[in-house]
Design a protein around this motif. Structure first.
Motif, mmCIF file in Angstrom:
data_model
loop_
_atom_site.group_PDB
_atom_site.id
_atom_site.type_symbol
_atom_site.label_atom_id
_atom_site.label_comp_id
_atom_site.label_asym_id
_atom_site.label_seq_id
_atom_site.Cartn_x
_atom_site.Cartn_y
_atom_site.Cartn_z
ATOM 1 N N GLY B 62 0.787 -1.109 -0.150
ATOM 2 C CA GLY B 62 -0.170 0.134 0.031
ATOM 3 C C GLY B 62 0.809 1.217 -0.025
ATOM 4 N N LEU B 63 2.082 1.237 -0.078
ATOM 5 C CA LEU B 63 3.036 2.575 0.033
ATOM 6 C C LEU B 63 2.792 3.285 -1.319
ATOM 7 N N ALA B 66 0.119 5.624 -0.760
ATOM 8 C CA ALA B 66 0.276 6.770 0.087
ATOM 9 C C ALA B 66 1.052 7.704 -0.711
ATOM 10 N N VAL B 67 1.856 7.401 -1.683
ATOM 11 C CA VAL B 67 2.560 8.372 -2.305
ATOM 12 C C VAL B 67 1.922 9.134 -3.487
ATOM 13 N N VAL B 95 7.551 4.582 -7.675
ATOM 14 C CA VAL B 95 8.513 3.633 -8.050
ATOM 15 C C VAL B 95 9.491 3.166 -6.864
ATOM 16 N N ARG B 96 9.976 4.261 -6.262
ATOM 17 C CA ARG B 96 10.908 3.941 -5.334
ATOM 18 C C ARG B 96 10.483 3.488 -3.973
ATOM 19 N N SER B 97 9.346 3.860 -3.786
ATOM 20 C CA SER B 97 8.666 3.457 -2.555
ATOM 21 C C SER B 97 8.128 1.966 -2.445
ATOM 22 N N CYS B 98 8.291 1.290 -3.747
ATOM 23 C CA CYS B 98 7.284 0.091 -3.820
ATOM 24 C C CYS B 98 8.353 -1.136 -3.077
ATOM 25 N N THR B 99 7.741 -1.609 -2.285
ATOM 26 C CA THR B 99 8.544 -2.757 -1.539
ATOM 27 C C THR B 99 8.629 -4.157 -2.424
ATOM 28 N N GLY B 100 8.010 -4.159 -3.346
ATOM 29 C CA GLY B 100 8.021 -5.351 -4.021
ATOM 30 C C GLY B 100 8.870 -5.464 -5.515
ATOM 31 N N ASN B 101 9.463 -4.285 -5.750
ATOM 32 C CA ASN B 101 10.178 -4.150 -6.962
ATOM 33 C C ASN B 101 8.833 -4.316 -8.133
#
Ligand code: SF4
Ligand code: SF4
Lengths: 727, 302
Positions: B62-63, B66-67, B95-101
């Protein structure tokens, strides 16, 4: 390279057969030794226990043995079937009451001084023991006399152990004479070799290898694990060269012998369900500046690549000027999916060891024990190490010494983080927490080690192989060795720490998007309700991409850890090294740690060994290696591990291997310490198809581009699988 | 050459291993006049930046929601992640906040100087195992100013430059590029006007005349054929290709036969686009071998 091996085909089914198991007899046989000598000094009783163990345990012979010695003797076989279970049990209990050293108290993970032992052989070593005993007597050194008596008992027992093997091999040869004359002749030759070794020092390659193998098996029988061979190529090559010049051996013949010995490391997997990690270091610089790659290095590399078993843990000591074709052979081996050899950089490890004041010629003969731990061969007591969970101290620094998960006080009160006005304030608190943590770690270790009365835990057999226990008349753990014991503190979580500190600096102190107080609340809440903050933390630059911000903290991390542990000494005055390797401990360690400022949720794994956090090195392998070589690894005297994965296609052609070779050289020129390259096997790809969640960091490199495996759709995954079969 | 010319860059691939000899960096530019049915890199077809979303890599953290300033990412009531492409402005923040690539932005506007600087990070490696930089796409010849600017900087730095082109651009563009390119990797996808149009939308007249132009001006050229079974695969087609090249006086050029693979398929999904040809099967080695046989082993190195 990796040609068919006849001996492998013959030994494989024999070694793989489950065979006899059931009762472990080693404790019982030790007991038989003890019970004759209860009234004698402890070290003498111990020596007799070793003697009884070596003499009585069953000597297993494989029909196709070329090199004798097996760990099947652990178990019941033949005659001892008549010993009742209750006798075995009570024997075990008695033997156990004498106690044993363990990994934490310097029992295994050691590389013996094989060069000296091969020079002297068994009789020469016994002679040295006796001579030294006379000297000890003359100077009135009672401890020396007793210690040397114990060594003498153990070494004579070892000689008899070798003779018993010879006898067993002869009788097996006789039995085979009719049906398999070839195997019979081979066993007779092996028996003859063993007999000769009881009388003289080895003169041929076969004799030298057989003697090394007997020693290794005897250590295994004593219950030791991860005993290393060290620079096997260096001390075997003179025998090989001599034999070759005399026309009695060639490359293939030597390779068959090496396989005949090392393949039996697999016995451990067959009988005990776990692999041994018997390290062999090949290549490497010599103290005179010459390169250590010899024909025997190629032979060992080839043998390991051909066997395809995880047992011998092959390490390649890389140095500038190492032959390209040797690296090519190494990468072919890596490309089989075996992952060996791991590459170690002499240009980092040699200075890392010289710092501790060891003599130059000893340092240049360093090798590895266990996985990657640097060891001065034959001159140090066995290794020990432990895990130091660094991100815990960041948690404590952000919570005034209190564990965020349990609420328990775990460190000093270093202040309310809401009051920290700068990164420096935080680093100061972190430094204090870590200093405290290191002190606690060292206290625990030294208490454990000091809890053992060294005079009562002698290692008479092991001591015979370590310089200068015989000369000094002292046990290996009682000041016998040239150098004191060292301890490796495996500092875990460099990636997690570098990323967390970079994220704090970026989000809190540079962008001033959030304050520390909010961050702490978010961490305690495991980011529940703090998606915006977590997104900002995750977006901050990450270690492993060649970005200066996290790289700066990685550099700090390494030098600070070294500074912390350098202040301490082991019980006998040795160094505390740091290591950046944690096997898979990053997973359980992560379970004990609250959410971290890099955006990691509570309980998730920490970054693995010296690698960046999973999946965070998004700019490819070169950028990752650039970051990974930023810290000063000559401060990491124990050693470190980084893993990179490539598809087998990378290793299939000479051109592909040349690219890998240059990438490794580049990394080592930049100051990288170690790299383990994995060619991702088909099995891994299949598993990743089933369990994508476990392979978030799996990069597949095909057709000149790379992709996260999990981002590919099934059709593509199947395509890759289909290709992997060919590679 | 101007070094401030800009181009939309899809990605810069370091340690690239199949786009020419040695260790290379491949620069993928965006924008292409063709639309190959089998396109391996559909994210490079348009010049506009575009967000690629790999649903299967998403962890539902869900990040991104949030952005995202536009609400293109959202979380459903039952905690699942959703993405509404029509709201996405391709700003790349998520893109940079994605934890799953799971997210990737294709199409960052970069100057030639910026790209040059990024490529030069690996200069030591290009020298170690002689390689260099490959400019690919998309169609890099579509942006002669940028591409020539980048190539001239690389040339001045002594770095080998390969241009990967399908030739379907105005002839003038090649005149601009010619002095700076060490070698052209020239795609021949079909050898018949109708086929080329049908499979790729390309104009064979341009492809042919540009190839002849390069040849006549002494450029080093290597022919690259993406081999797609059912279309241009097989011995018979190899014979036609050979004849076509001979007709153009290019019969002596080396030919690389590149097996079609389905790596582009996931990207269509990631782009929210329909794959025009989902039935295409990967190219078996046997087809490649048969074609090599026809064209001649001397001209089709392994
Ligand atoms: S690229 Fe920008 S607009 Fe598009 S989804 Fe991501 S954050 Fe939103
Ligand atoms: S940030 Fe990435 S992983 Fe998380 S929900 Fe969005 S797309 Fe999925």
């Amino acid at each position: 390279m990796m040609e068919r091996s006849r001996i492998l085909e013959k030994l494989r089914p024999e070694v793989s057969a489950p065979g006899q198991s059931g009762r472990v007899m080693t404790g019982y046989y030790r007991y038989l030794g003890y019970r004759e000598h209860y009234d004698e000094p402890n070290r003498i009783a111990r020596a007799y226990a070793v003697r009884s163990l070596l003499l009585n345990t069953y000597k297993h012979i494989y029909d196709h043995d070329m090199i004798l010695g097996s760990v099947r003797g652990f178990f019941t076989a033949g005659d001892d079937i008549n010993v009742s279970d209750s006798d075995v049990e009570s024997g075990n209990r008695l033997a156990a009451s004498f106690g044993d050293r363990t990994f934490g108290t310097n029992s295994d993970h050691a590389a013996p001084d094989f060069a000296a032992f091969l020079r002297d052989g068994i009789p020469g070593t016994i002679e040295r023991i006796n001579l030294s005993r006379e000297n000890a007597q003359k100077r009135g050194d009672a401890t020396g006399v007793e210690t040397l008596d114990a060594m003498n008992i153990a070494m004579c027992a070892f000689r008899d152990f070798v003779l018993l093997y010879a006898g067993e091999a002869e009788s097996r040869a006789e039995k085979l004479a009719r049906n398999d004359p070839e195997a019979s002749a081979e066993l007779s030759a092996a028996a003859e070799t063993a007999r000769k070794l009881s009388l003289t020092a080895p003169e041929t390659f076969r004799e030298a290898l057989q003697l090394v193998w007997f020693v290794y098996i005897a250590f295994c029988m004593e219950g030791r694990y991860a005993m290393a061979f060290g620079r096997l190529d260096k001390f075997l090559d003179p025998y090989y060269q001599r034999d070759r010049a005399a026309g009695i051996i060639d490359y293939d013949g030597a390779r068959e012998l090496v396989i005949a010995a090392l393949y039996k490391i697999r016995e451990r997997r067959v009988l005990f369900g776990a692999d041994d990690v018997s390290n062999i270091a090949i290549g490497g610089l010599n103290a005179d500046g010459t390169g250590g790659v010899s024909e025997t290095s190629y032979i060992i590399l080839d043998a390991v690549a051909t066997m395809q078993i995880p047992g011998p843990n092959l390490s390649l000591r890389y140095y500038e000027g190492i032959p390209d074709d040797f690296m090519d052979a190494a990468l072919r081996s890596v490309g089989t999916g075996l992952g060996y050899p791991a590459m170690m950089n002499d240009a980092v490890n040699i200075p890392a060891l010289l710092r501790h004041g060891y003599a130059k010629e000893d340092v240049y003969d360093y090798c590895m024990v266990g996985c990657i731990e640097n060891f001065i061969q034959g001159k140090q007591p066995p290794w020990s190490d432990g895990r130091y969970n660094t991100p815990k101290y960041l948690e404590l620094a952000l919570n005034n010494g209190v564990d965020m998960l349990t609420g328990a006080s775990r460190g000093p009160a270093t202040g309310d983080p809401a009051e920290f006005g700068s990164m420096d304030d935080l680093m100061d608190a972190l430094g204090k927490q870590m200093r405290f943590g290191a002190a606690e770690y060292v206290a625990c270790f030294n208490n454990l080690n000091d809890g053992i009365n060294h005079a009562r835990y002698d290692q008479p057999f092991l001591s015979c192989f370590f310089d200068d226990c015989i000369g000094r008349g002292r046990d290996i753990n009682e000041g016998g060795t040239v150098y004191p014991s060292v301890h490796g503190a495996a500092v875990m979580g460099i990636g997690t720490m570098a990323d967390s500190l970079a994220a704090i600096e970026k989000v809190i102190f540079i962008d001033r998007q959030y304050d520390l107080k909010t961050l702490v609340l978010a961490l305690k809440a495991d980011f529940e309700g703090y998606d915006g903050l977590r997104a900002a933390l995750v977006a901050a630059p990450k270690y492993g991409n060649g970005d200066p911000l996290p790289d700066k903290y990685a550099r700090w991390f390494v030098s600070f850890q070294n500074e912390l542990f350098s202040a301490y000494r082991t019980r006998d005055g040795g160094a505390f090294y740091i290591g950046i390797a944690s096997n898979t401990s990053n997973i359980p360690a992560g379970k004990e740690i609250a959410a971290t400022p890099d955006g990691r949720k509570a309980g998730q794994p920490l970054s693995d060994a010296a690698s960046p956090s999973h999946g965070s090195d998004r700019n490819g392998p070169v950028a990752a290696l650039r970051s990974l070589s930023e810290p000063d690894y000559s401060l990491v005297s124990c050693g470190s591990v980084i893993n990179q994965k490539y598809s087998p296609a990378m290793f299939a052609s000479p051109a592909g291997r040349a690219k890998m070779r240059e990438l490794i050289k580049f990394y080592f020129r930049k100051g990288g310490q170690e790299i383990q390259i994995n060619s991702v096997s088909r099995a891994v790809l299949e598993d990743a198809l089933e369990h994508p969640e476990a392979y978030n960091d799996l990069v597949v490199r095909v057709s000149g581009f790379s992709a996260y495996y999990n981002t590919l759709d099934d059709a593509v995954k199947f395509d890759i699988l289909a290709r992997t079969e060919h590679a | 050459m101007p070094d401030n010319a800009e181009a939309p860059v899809s990605r810069i691939q370091h340690f690239s291993t199949a786009d020419g000899p040695g260790i290379r960096t491949t620069v993928f530019l965006k924008g292409c006049p063709m639309r190959c049915l089998w396109c391996h890199n559909p994210e490079t077809q348009t010049a506009e930046p575009v967000l690629v979303y790999y649903r299967r890599a998403c962890r539902g953290c869900g990040l991104c929601a949030a952005v995202c300033p536009n609400g293109a990412h959202f979380m459903t009531a039952d905690g699942l992640h959703g993405y509404d492409r029509s709201k996405c402005g391709a700003c790349g923040r998520c893109v940079r906040s994605c934890t799953g690539n799971a997210l990737f932005l294709s199409g960052r506007l970069m100057t030639a100087a910026e790209v040059f600087e990024d490529c030069m990070k690996d200069a030591e490696l290009y020298a170690a195992e002689p390689g260099g930089v490959t400019i690919s796409g998309g169609e890099p010849a579509l942006r002669p100013e940028f591409t020539a600017g980048l190539a001239s900087m690389l040339k001045d730095a002594g770095i080998n430059v390969i241009l990967d082109t399908a030739g379907c651009v105005p002839a003038d563009n090649f005149a601009v590029l010619l002095p700076y390119i060490d070698e052209f990797y020239y795609d021949i996808k079909a050898c018949d006007a109708a086929e080329l149009r049908e499979w790729t939308g390309g104009d064979i007249g341009l492809v042919s005349s540009n190839l002849v132009f390069l040849k006549e001006h002494g450029a080093r050229v290597r022919i690259r054929v993406p081999v797609v079974p059912g279309l241009n695969g097989g011995r018979e087609y190899a014979g036609r290709l050979k004849a076509y090249l001979e007709r153009l006086g290019c019969g002596g050029l080396p030919v690389d036969l590149l097996p079609f693979h389905r790596f582009g398929f996931a990207k269509y999904e990631g782009l929210g686009r329909t794959n025009p040809c989902p039935e295409l099967a990967p190219c078996p080695q046997s087809v490649i071998d048969g074609m090599k046989d026809v064209i001649g082993p001397a001209r089709t190195p392994p």
